[in-house]
Design a protein around this motif. Structure first.
Motif, PDB file in Angstrom:
ATOM      1  N   GLY A   7     -68.664 -22.572  30.076  1.00 24.61           N
ATOM      2  CA  GLY A   7     -68.389 -21.256  30.646  1.00 24.61           C
ATOM      3  C   GLY A   7     -68.372 -20.169  29.587  1.00 24.61           C
ATOM      4  N   HIS A   8     -68.626 -18.925  30.040  1.00 24.30           N
ATOM      5  CA  HIS A   8     -68.628 -17.742  29.183  1.00 24.30           C
ATOM      6  C   HIS A   8     -69.603 -17.922  28.011  1.00 24.30           C
ATOM      7  CE1 HIS A   8     -67.064 -13.815  28.692  1.00 24.30           C
ATOM      8  NE2 HIS A   8     -66.534 -14.026  27.510  1.00 24.30           N
ATOM      9  N   SER A   9     -69.151 -17.898  26.757  1.00 25.30           N
ATOM     10  CA  SER A   9     -70.073 -18.114  25.628  1.00 25.30           C
ATOM     11  C   SER A   9     -69.821 -19.449  24.952  1.00 25.30           C
ATOM     12  CB  SER A   9     -69.918 -16.998  24.599  1.00 25.30           C
ATOM     13  OG  SER A   9     -70.328 -15.776  25.159  1.00 25.30           O
ATOM     14  N   SER A  52     -60.625 -12.576  21.871  1.00 27.12           N
ATOM     15  CA  SER A  52     -59.917 -13.706  22.487  1.00 27.12           C
ATOM     16  C   SER A  52     -60.802 -14.529  23.420  1.00 27.12           C
ATOM     17  CB  SER A  52     -58.680 -13.213  23.237  1.00 27.12           C
ATOM     18  OG  SER A  52     -59.059 -12.204  24.150  1.00 27.12           O
ATOM     19  N   ASP A  53     -61.817 -13.910  24.010  1.00 25.78           N
ATOM     20  CA  ASP A  53     -62.690 -14.682  24.906  1.00 25.78           C
ATOM     21  C   ASP A  53     -63.728 -15.497  24.130  1.00 25.78           C
ATOM     22  OD1 ASP A  53     -63.809 -12.094  24.291  1.00 25.78           O
ATOM     23  OD2 ASP A  53     -65.306 -12.398  25.852  1.00 25.78           O
ATOM     24  N   HIS A  54     -63.527 -15.640  22.800  1.00 28.01           N
ATOM     25  CA  HIS A  54     -64.413 -16.467  21.970  1.00 28.01           C
ATOM     26  C   HIS A  54     -63.645 -17.467  21.110  1.00 28.01           C
ATOM     27  CE1 HIS A  54     -68.029 -14.189  23.074  1.00 28.01           C
ATOM     28  NE2 HIS A  54     -67.092 -13.310  23.382  1.00 28.01           N
ATOM     29  N   ILE A  55     -62.369 -17.192  20.889  1.00 28.67           N
ATOM     30  CA  ILE A  55     -61.560 -18.110  20.060  1.00 28.67           C
ATOM     31  C   ILE A  55     -60.268 -18.543  20.749  1.00 28.67           C
ATOM     32  CG2 ILE A  55     -62.395 -17.298  17.818  1.00 28.67           C
ATOM     33  CD1 ILE A  55     -59.362 -15.862  17.933  1.00 28.67           C
ATOM     34  N   GLY A 139     -74.251 -14.614  20.250  1.00 29.09           N
ATOM     35  CA  GLY A 139     -72.896 -14.084  20.290  1.00 29.09           C
ATOM     36  C   GLY A 139     -72.818 -12.922  21.278  1.00 29.09           C
ATOM     37  N   ASP A 140     -71.883 -12.023  21.057  1.00 31.39           N
ATOM     38  CA  ASP A 140     -71.816 -10.796  21.861  1.00 31.39           C
ATOM     39  C   ASP A 140     -72.617  -9.755  21.108  1.00 31.39           C
ATOM     40  OD1 ASP A 140     -70.068 -12.046  23.553  1.00 31.39           O
ATOM     41  OD2 ASP A 140     -68.418 -10.626  23.267  1.00 31.39           O
ATOM     42  N   THR A 141     -73.615  -9.190  21.750  1.00 32.17           N
ATOM     43  CA  THR A 141     -74.418  -8.183  21.055  1.00 32.17           C
ATOM     44  C   THR A 141     -75.128  -7.262  22.033  1.00 32.17           C
ATOM     45  OG1 THR A 141     -76.113  -7.812  19.345  1.00 32.17           O
ATOM     46  CG2 THR A 141     -76.476  -9.662  20.857  1.00 32.17           C
ATOM     47  N   CYS A 190     -75.440 -16.351  28.893  1.00 30.53           N
ATOM     48  CA  CYS A 190     -74.008 -16.534  28.675  1.00 30.53           C
ATOM     49  C   CYS A 190     -73.317 -15.172  28.811  1.00 30.53           C
ATOM     50  CB  CYS A 190     -73.699 -17.184  27.323  1.00 30.53           C
ATOM     51  SG  CYS A 190     -73.979 -16.128  25.888  1.00 30.53           S
ATOM     52  N   HIS A 191     -71.995 -15.202  28.787  1.00 33.31           N
ATOM     53  CA  HIS A 191     -71.191 -13.968  28.848  1.00 33.31           C
ATOM     54  C   HIS A 191     -71.460 -13.175  30.121  1.00 33.31           C
ATOM     55  CE1 HIS A 191     -68.706 -10.778  26.988  1.00 33.31           C
ATOM     56  NE2 HIS A 191     -68.322 -11.718  26.150  1.00 33.31           N
ATOM     57  N   TYR A 192     -71.416 -13.866  31.258  1.00 32.06           N
ATOM     58  CA  TYR A 192     -71.560 -13.208  32.557  1.00 32.06           C
ATOM     59  C   TYR A 192     -70.601 -13.869  33.552  1.00 32.06           C
ATOM     60  CZ  TYR A 192     -74.190 -17.381  33.825  1.00 32.06           C
ATOM     61  OH  TYR A 192     -74.546 -18.673  34.059  1.00 32.06           O
TER      62      TYR A 192
HETATM   63 MN    MN Z   1     -66.883 -11.465  24.512  1.00 34.75          MN
END
Ligand code: MN
Ligand code: NI
Length: 227
Positions: A7-9, A52-55, A139-141, A190-192
């Protein structure tokens, strides 16, 4: 290579004989259902940035994988090595050879701070070259022309994991352009959907890629797929 989507990334990539976990965030994602973060086994954790949504689950995962090594930008290394974890510091533009293959840390256009507000270095993406294939986790970009440097400086990508949820990152329309910049036709989104700001229309997103002869793969949390 085999990918398990949490889920997420957060994805586990099994490649080069090792288990590489990206951006451990499972607890707190309403879409992951019964996935038990305590059951995740990995040899490395690659951190794109420290929102926080990555670690969120990084330290929980480390408790269950005491021999795992955290790969991140200098400030991520400094933060976690001070807590006693094994780390490998990198910075943007650099390559390092690990026992699973080579990693290049590449640019991401975003921000990065720890949940307490302290400086987390800069956000990054990773290009990973293994005997089982070459992939990019962005990642987030935002969409950035820097992505064009990837095919100029790295082996051809078999697969790219790109954020597509908009609001905090590029949207899927920009991700189609990103896939052109990186010259890759097989994209895992990812990230959706994880929270309200980043809900997307799956059909429209897949169609936008299909129109350009590309494949957007949207995995269900918990799903495994061989590439
Ligand atoms: Mn994020
Ligand atoms: Ni972020």
């Amino acid at each position: 290579m085999k990918i398990t989507y949490y889920g997420h990334s957060c994805l586990l990539v099994e490649a080069g004989g090792k288990r590489l976990l990206f951006d451990p965030f499972v607890t707190g994602n309403p879409l992951v259902g019964a996935i038990d973060v305590n059951s995740i086994r990995c040899d490395y954790i690659l951190v794109t940035h420290v929102h926080s949504d990555h670690i969120g689950d990084l330290e929980t995962v480390m408790q269950h994988n005491p021999n795992a090594v955290i790969i991140g930008i200098w400030e991520v290394h400094a933060h976690y090595s001070a807590k006693g974890y094994a780390t490998h510091p990198m910075n943007k533009g650099g390559w390092w050879s690990f026992d699973f293959g080579r990693v290049k840390m590449v640019n991401a256009v975003h921000s990065s701070s720890f949940p307490d507000g302290s400086y987390g270095g800069e956000p990054v993406g990773f290009v990973v070259e293994t005997a089982d294939g070459v992939f990019y986790h962005a990642g987030d970009t935002a969409l950035t022309r820097d992505m064009e440097l990837i095919p100029m400086t790295c082996p051809p990508l078999d697969l790219a994991i790109l954020p597509i949820g908009s609001n905090f990152t590029m949207n899927y329309q920009d991700a189609v352009l990103a896939s052109d910049f990186i010259r890759c036709n097989q994209i895992v989104g990812c990230h959706y959907d994880s929270f309200g700001y980043i809900k997307i229309d799956h059909k429209a997103a897949k169609a936008a890629f299909a129109e350009k002869g590309k494949d957007l793969i949207l995995m269900e949390p918990g799903e495994k797929k061989e590439f």
